[in-house]
Design a protein around this motif. Structure first.
Motif, mmCIF file in Angstrom:
data_model
loop_
_atom_site.group_PDB
_atom_site.id
_atom_site.type_symbol
_atom_site.label_atom_id
_atom_site.label_comp_id
_atom_site.label_asym_id
_atom_site.label_seq_id
_atom_site.Cartn_x
_atom_site.Cartn_y
_atom_site.Cartn_z
ATOM 1 N N VAL A 76 0.845 -1.195 0.000
ATOM 2 C CA VAL A 76 0.000 0.000 0.000
ATOM 3 C C VAL A 76 0.880 1.244 0.000
ATOM 4 N N THR A 77 0.390 2.284 -0.646
ATOM 5 C CA THR A 77 1.073 3.584 -0.666
ATOM 6 C C THR A 77 0.012 4.637 -0.367
ATOM 7 N N PRO A 78 0.423 5.876 -0.145
ATOM 8 C CA PRO A 78 -0.583 6.931 0.109
ATOM 9 C C PRO A 78 -1.525 7.165 -1.085
ATOM 10 N N ASP A 79 -1.283 6.527 -2.221
ATOM 11 C CA ASP A 79 -2.198 6.667 -3.369
ATOM 12 C C ASP A 79 -3.413 5.759 -3.260
ATOM 13 N N VAL A 80 -3.405 4.844 -2.287
ATOM 14 C CA VAL A 80 -4.538 3.910 -2.193
ATOM 15 C C VAL A 80 -5.124 3.919 -0.784
ATOM 16 N N LEU A 81 -6.424 3.627 -0.730
ATOM 17 C CA LEU A 81 -7.059 3.405 0.565
ATOM 18 C C LEU A 81 -6.410 2.190 1.228
ATOM 19 N N ILE A 82 -6.199 2.265 2.532
ATOM 20 C CA ILE A 82 -5.706 1.085 3.264
ATOM 21 C C ILE A 82 -6.881 0.102 3.349
ATOM 22 N N PRO A 83 -6.718 -1.112 2.818
ATOM 23 C CA PRO A 83 -7.846 -2.052 2.841
ATOM 24 C C PRO A 83 -8.289 -2.317 4.281
ATOM 25 N N ARG A 84 -9.614 -2.356 4.486
ATOM 26 C CA ARG A 84 -10.178 -2.506 5.825
ATOM 27 C C ARG A 84 -10.659 -3.941 6.056
ATOM 28 N N PRO A 85 -10.616 -4.394 7.314
ATOM 29 C CA PRO A 85 -11.093 -5.751 7.601
ATOM 30 C C PRO A 85 -12.560 -5.955 7.206
ATOM 31 N N GLU A 86 -13.384 -4.905 7.273
ATOM 32 C CA GLU A 86 -14.803 -5.041 6.898
ATOM 33 C C GLU A 86 -14.956 -5.510 5.455
ATOM 34 N N THR A 87 -14.007 -5.111 4.618
ATOM 35 C CA THR A 87 -14.121 -5.426 3.193
ATOM 36 C C THR A 87 -13.864 -6.911 2.928
ATOM 37 N N GLU A 88 -13.266 -7.601 3.897
ATOM 38 C CA GLU A 88 -13.083 -9.050 3.730
ATOM 39 C C GLU A 88 -14.451 -9.747 3.628
ATOM 40 N N ALA A 89 -15.455 -9.218 4.324
ATOM 41 C CA ALA A 89 -16.790 -9.832 4.257
ATOM 42 C C ALA A 89 -17.424 -9.610 2.883
ATOM 43 N N LEU A 90 -17.098 -8.498 2.232
ATOM 44 C CA LEU A 90 -17.575 -8.262 0.856
ATOM 45 C C LEU A 90 -16.990 -9.337 -0.060
ATOM 46 N N VAL A 91 -15.697 -9.591 0.095
ATOM 47 C CA VAL A 91 -15.023 -10.622 -0.713
ATOM 48 C C VAL A 91 -15.658 -11.985 -0.442
ATOM 49 N N ASP A 92 -15.888 -12.295 0.828
ATOM 50 C CA ASP A 92 -16.453 -13.617 1.173
ATOM 51 C C ASP A 92 -17.837 -13.798 0.550
ATOM 52 N N TRP A 93 -18.631 -12.735 0.565
ATOM 53 C CA TRP A 93 -19.979 -12.842 -0.024
ATOM 54 C C TRP A 93 -19.868 -13.071 -1.528
#
Ligand SMILES: C[S@@+](CC[C@H](N)C(=O)[O-])C[C@H]1O[C@@H](n2cnc3c(N)ncnc32)[C@H](O)[C@@H]1O
Length: 286
Positions: A76-93
Motif C-alpha cells: 500500500v502507498t498513500p495513493d490507495v485506501l488502506i484495505p479494511r477488515p470489513e471489506t473481507e466480508a464483501l469478498v467472502d460474499w
C-alpha cells in the motif's frame, strides 16, 4: 512516556515495534528473539524519522508499505485506501455467490490497492477479475499486487463501468467498495484518514451515495442476465440503495451486516431465463 503514546496513538507500543523492525529491515518477531541487539546508527536515524511521522498521525501501513487483507500481504502507498477488515466480508460474499471452478468474469470497480480483486482471484482461481480505477497511481499499486500474487487480475483505467463493453454484456459479477462517505463528515474523521488517505477514495458526495447510485444505474448494461451486483455501502444507505437496485431491475436483493452489526453490504442479481423467481426489492436480509 514514549513519543507515540505522547502523541495519543492508542497502539503506541505495537506501532513502535513495527517501526523499529521496519527500520532494521527485520521481522517484528526478531525483536524478541534478539532483544539485546544494538541497532546501527543509520537504523536508529530511520527509526526516529518513522516515529516522528507516526506521531504526526501518518498511518502505520503507509510507513511500513503493506497491509494484510484476506490472508494476503498487499503493498500500500498513500495513493490507495488502506484495505479494511470489513471489506473481507464483501469478498467472502462475492466468493460464495460464484459457482466453484467455473470460469467467470468479475469487475472490481474502484479497486484501489487491488485488495478485493486479488483476494477474489486468489480464492477463486477460475475467475478473471477486471480491476478498474480512475486513479492511475492506484492502478500501479493494484498491478504490482496482482503480479506479486500471481492473481488473474487485469487492471484498467477509467470512470466506473466506462471501460467495459455493453453489447453484448460480458460480466458475471460487479463487486465494489466505492467511496461512500458524505462529504461533510470527512473533516471530522480521525486525522489518519481525513489527511492521509486519498480523498477520491472517501468522498461519496453530499449524502455519500453519489458513486454507488451511478454504479447501480450503469450496472444493468454491462452485466449478463443472472449477473450479480455486490456492494459495500455506508451505514444507513441500504434501504435507499436496495430500492434503486429494484427500480433498475435487480431481484433477490439482500443486505448483510458487518462485524459491528451495521448494515454494510447489499447484493442483487439481474433476472435470467431459468432462474427461480426471487423476491424483489426492499426484502432486506432475505
Ligand atoms: C473506498 S476505495 C476502495 C479501494 C479498494 N477497493 C478497497 O476496498 O480497499 C474507492 C476507490 O474507488 C476509486 N474511485 C473513486 N471514484 C471512481 C470513479 N468514478 N471511477 C473509478 N474509480 C473510482 C478510488 O480511486 C478508490 O481507489
Amino acid at each position: 512516556m514514549g513519543v507515540l503514546a505522547g502523541a495519543g496513538i492508542p497502539t503506541a507500543r505495537q506501532d513502535a515495534e513495527w517501526l523499529l523492525a521496519h527500520a532494521g529491515g527485520v521481522d517484528r518477531r526478531a525483536l524478541y528473539v534478539d532483544p539485546d541487539r544494538i541497532p546501527a546508527e543509520a537504523e536508529v536515524r530511520r527509526y526516529r524519522d518513522l516515529l516522528a511521522r507516526r506521531a504526526r498521525q501518518e498511518p502505520l501501513q503507509y510507513l511500513l508499505g503493506f497491509e494484510d487483507f484476506h490472508g494476503l500481504r498487499l503493498r500500500v502507498t498513500p495513493d490507495v485506501l488502506i484495505p479494511r477488515p470489513e471489506t473481507e466480508a464483501l469478498v467472502d460474499w462475492a466468493i460464495a455467490l460464484l459457482p466453484v471452478g467455473v470460469p467467470r468474469l468479475v469487475a472490481d470497480v474502484g479497486t484501489g490497492s487491488g485488495a478485493v480483486a486479488c483476494a477474489l482471484a486468489v480464492a477463486a482461481p477460475a475467475v478473471t477479475v477486471v480491476a478498474i480505477d480512475s486513479s492511475l497511481a492506484a492502478l500501479e499499486v493494484a498491478r504490482d499486487n496482482a503480479l506479486a500474487l500471481g492473481a488473474r487480475v487485469r487492471v484498467v483505467a477509467g470512470d466506473l463501468l466506462g471501460p467495459l463493453p455493453a453489447r453484448p454484456p460480458v460480466l458475471d459479477m460487479i463487486v465494489a467498495n466505492p467511496p461512500y462517505l458524505p462529504t461533510a463528515i470527512i473533516p471530522s474523521l480521525p486525522r489518519e484518514v481525513a489527511e492521509f488517505e486519498p480523498r477520491v477514495a472517501l468522498d461519496g458526495g453530499s449524502d455519500g451515495t453519489r458513486t454507488l447510485r451511478r454504479l447501480i444505474i450503469g450496472a444493468r448494461a454491462v452485466l449478463k442476465p443472472g449477473g450479480w451486483l455486490v456492494l459495500e455501502i455506508g451505514e444507513d444507505q441500504g434501504g435507499a440503495l436496495a430500492s434503486l437496485m429494484a427500480a433498475e431491475g435487480f431481484t433477490g436483493i439482500a443486505a448483510r451486516r458487518d462485524f459491528r452489526d451495521a448494515e454494510r453490504y447489499v447484493a442483487g442479481r439481474l433476472p435470467a431465463p431459468g432462474l427461480p423467481a426471487l423476491p424483489a426489492a426492499g426484502a432486506r436480509g432475505c
